[in-house]
Design a protein around this motif. Structure first.
Motif, PDB file in Angstrom:
ATOM      1  N   ARG A 286       0.844  -1.191   0.000  1.00  0.00           N
ATOM      2  CA  ARG A 286       0.000   0.000   0.000  1.00  0.00           C
ATOM      3  C   ARG A 286       0.879   1.241   0.000  1.00  0.00           C
ATOM      4  N   ASN A 288       0.839   5.604  -0.956  1.00  0.00           N
ATOM      5  CA  ASN A 288       0.004   6.774  -1.223  1.00  0.00           C
ATOM      6  C   ASN A 288       0.121   7.251  -2.659  1.00  0.00           C
ATOM      7  N   ARG A 289       1.298   7.020  -3.274  1.00  0.00           N
ATOM      8  CA  ARG A 289       1.503   7.376  -4.680  1.00  0.00           C
ATOM      9  C   ARG A 289       2.285   6.258  -5.346  1.00  0.00           C
ATOM     10  N   TRP A 290       1.962   6.014  -6.612  1.00  0.00           N
ATOM     11  CA  TRP A 290       2.633   4.953  -7.356  1.00  0.00           C
ATOM     12  C   TRP A 290       3.729   5.484  -8.271  1.00  0.00           C
ATOM     13  N   TRP A 303       0.756  -2.387  -5.752  1.00  0.00           N
ATOM     14  CA  TRP A 303      -0.518  -2.587  -5.046  1.00  0.00           C
ATOM     15  C   TRP A 303      -0.809  -4.056  -4.761  1.00  0.00           C
ATOM     16  N   GLU A 341      -3.164   7.199 -12.427  1.00  0.00           N
ATOM     17  CA  GLU A 341      -3.428   6.798 -11.050  1.00  0.00           C
ATOM     18  C   GLU A 341      -4.830   7.216 -10.611  1.00  0.00           C
ATOM     19  N   ARG A 342      -5.270   8.378 -11.044  1.00  0.00           N
ATOM     20  CA  ARG A 342      -6.621   8.827 -10.678  1.00  0.00           C
ATOM     21  C   ARG A 342      -7.676   7.850 -11.174  1.00  0.00           C
ATOM     22  N   ARG A 345      -6.719   3.928  -9.280  1.00  0.00           N
ATOM     23  CA  ARG A 345      -6.661   3.686  -7.842  1.00  0.00           C
ATOM     24  C   ARG A 345      -7.998   3.239  -7.238  1.00  0.00           C
ATOM     25  N   VAL A 348      -8.255  -0.501  -7.728  1.00  0.00           N
ATOM     26  CA  VAL A 348      -7.285  -1.241  -6.921  1.00  0.00           C
ATOM     27  C   VAL A 348      -7.702  -1.260  -5.456  1.00  0.00           C
ATOM     28  N   THR A 349      -8.126  -0.119  -4.937  1.00  0.00           N
ATOM     29  CA  THR A 349      -8.570  -0.044  -3.542  1.00  0.00           C
ATOM     30  C   THR A 349      -9.734  -0.991  -3.285  1.00  0.00           C
TER      31      THR A 349
END
Length: 394
Positions: A286, A288-290, A303, A341-342, A345, A348-349
């Motif tokens: 996990r 916060n940014r990839w 992830w 990512e926007r 994500r 993925v979450t």
């Protein structure tokens, strides 16, 4: 992304370069997608040769849709046998009807595959298009405004417009650029072992699946068309990092002591004989940014959702294919990576959260969970329960 002008005042632009670290599903999918988007990828892989094997994959949802866009579906078999049976086995070895997986899931058809099926299809698609350099990987990474440079373990230095870390849950790229693994790894309290069996279980037909469960322990054996059975075992332990340092055969025989019947003993014997056994702790990654600058993480490096999600391989392909589309739609990596990512994500979450729920289906944590699981499986063998099971499994 490239200019079509050939006049002296407007020389043609060279294709942007991408250095992809890792030749697994995510890395191969990234190389294929980027090549089709006009990039020049190079894959580096620390292993000396292409790896094979792996446990079963329920291939559906975003990964299935991405594979269809990449033209891969015709190369992917469906290992499920229409005549295959599902069985549940208790710790005494007694068999009862099991839970059948649905034909449709997450908005697409579902295929039962092996990870090696996906890797083989991707490898066949890229091997004549992209250079793959085995036996090397990054030892240092440096960035500036114009690109990224990676010093490799063979002494060479590769310069690229983008560095993609697709090197798995124990990612070297992530450690070099984002920091130590311990900052981002969330361990579950259990370990997994998997191998390809050298013989079928007694009484099993091709296509049969048997699941043996007890509180804190679970053993799955899946047989397929045109492939030997694949076994994997899960067990709880308060110290997973210490457990995986033991010899797999010793740890597994202790963890699964007391199981009767033919299922678990045959699996343990097969793992004793196998020269290639996956034995690892189960963890999620996990962040916060990839991405940082021109370095981006992809798949399990970014992830890892664990095998419980059923979406790890698929999301590796989906993430790679979307990354290439985002890069084609934006000028410069910063805007592209932010947009990528926007869009990715939330999905993925969702799957990471589903894995936390599904781990109790794969392996009940205690007697209450064991009884609840058996009740759920029995209920799904009724017409109404089967419809409910499709909803819950999706």
């Amino acid at each position: 992304m490239t200019s079509s002008s050939t006049s002296p005042s407007h020389p043609p632009r060279t294709a942007p370069r991408a250095l992809v670290v890792g030749s697994g599903i995510s890395g191969l999918a990234a190389a294929l997608s980027l090549h089709r988007a006009g990039w020049q990828p190079l894959i580096v892989e620390r292993s000396p040769r292409r790896r094979t094997g792996g446990y079963f994959v329920r291939f559906n949802g975003p990964g299935y849709a991405a594979a269809e866009r990449l033209g891969l579906l015709d190369s992917l078999p469906d290992r499920r046998d229409p005549q295959g049976r599902m069985f549940e086995a208790d710790s005494r070895g007694r068999l009862t009807p099991g839970l059948a997986f649905p034909r449709q899931l997450n908005g697409t058809p579902m295929r039962m595959l092996l990870r090696s099926d996906l890797e083989r299809a991707l490898y066949e698609a890229v091997r004549d298009l992209v250079e793959i350099r085995y036996g090397t990987g990054p030892v240092a990474v440096a960035q500036d405004r114009d690109g990224v440079s990676a010093t490799l373990s063979d002494g060479s230095v590769e310069r690229a417009d983008l560095l993609i870390g697709a090197d798995g849950v124990h990612s070297t790229v992530r450690s070099l650029v984002f920091g130590p693994e311990d900052l981002y790894r969330k361990d579950f309290d259990h370990v997994v072992a998997a191998c390809v069996m050298d013989a079928p279980l007694p009484g099993m037909r091709e296509g049969d699946t048997v699941v043996a469960t007890a509180p804190g322990r679970s053993a799955w054996i899946n047989s397929y068309r045109d492939h030997p059975p694949v076994a994997f075992l899960l067990h709880r332990t308060p110290w997973p990092a210490a457990e995986i340092r033991r010899k797999p055969a010793e740890a597994l025989r202790q963890a699964f002591a007391g199981f009767g019947g033919d299922v678990v003993p045959a699996m343990l014997d097969a793992m004793d004989r196998s020269e290639s056994v996956l034995f690892d702790q189960v963890s999620q990654i996990r962040l916060n940014r990839w991405s940082q600058g021109r370095v981006v993480l992809l798949g399990d490096s970014a992830w890892c959702m664990t095998l419980h999600s059923g979406q790890g391989s698929g999301m590796g392909i989906a993430g790679a294919e979307l990354l290439a589309r985002s890069l084609a739609e934006h000028d410069g990596p910063s805007a592209a990576l932010g947009d990528w990512e926007r869009r990715l994500r939330p999905l993925v979450t969702r799957h990471q959260k589903e894995a936390l729920r599904m781990r109790h289906f794969f392996m009940p944590a205690n007697m209450f969970g064991y009884v609840a699981r058996r009740g759920f499986v029995r209920a799904t063998n009724t017409p109404v329960g089967a419809r409910l099971g499709k909803v819950l499994m999706g």
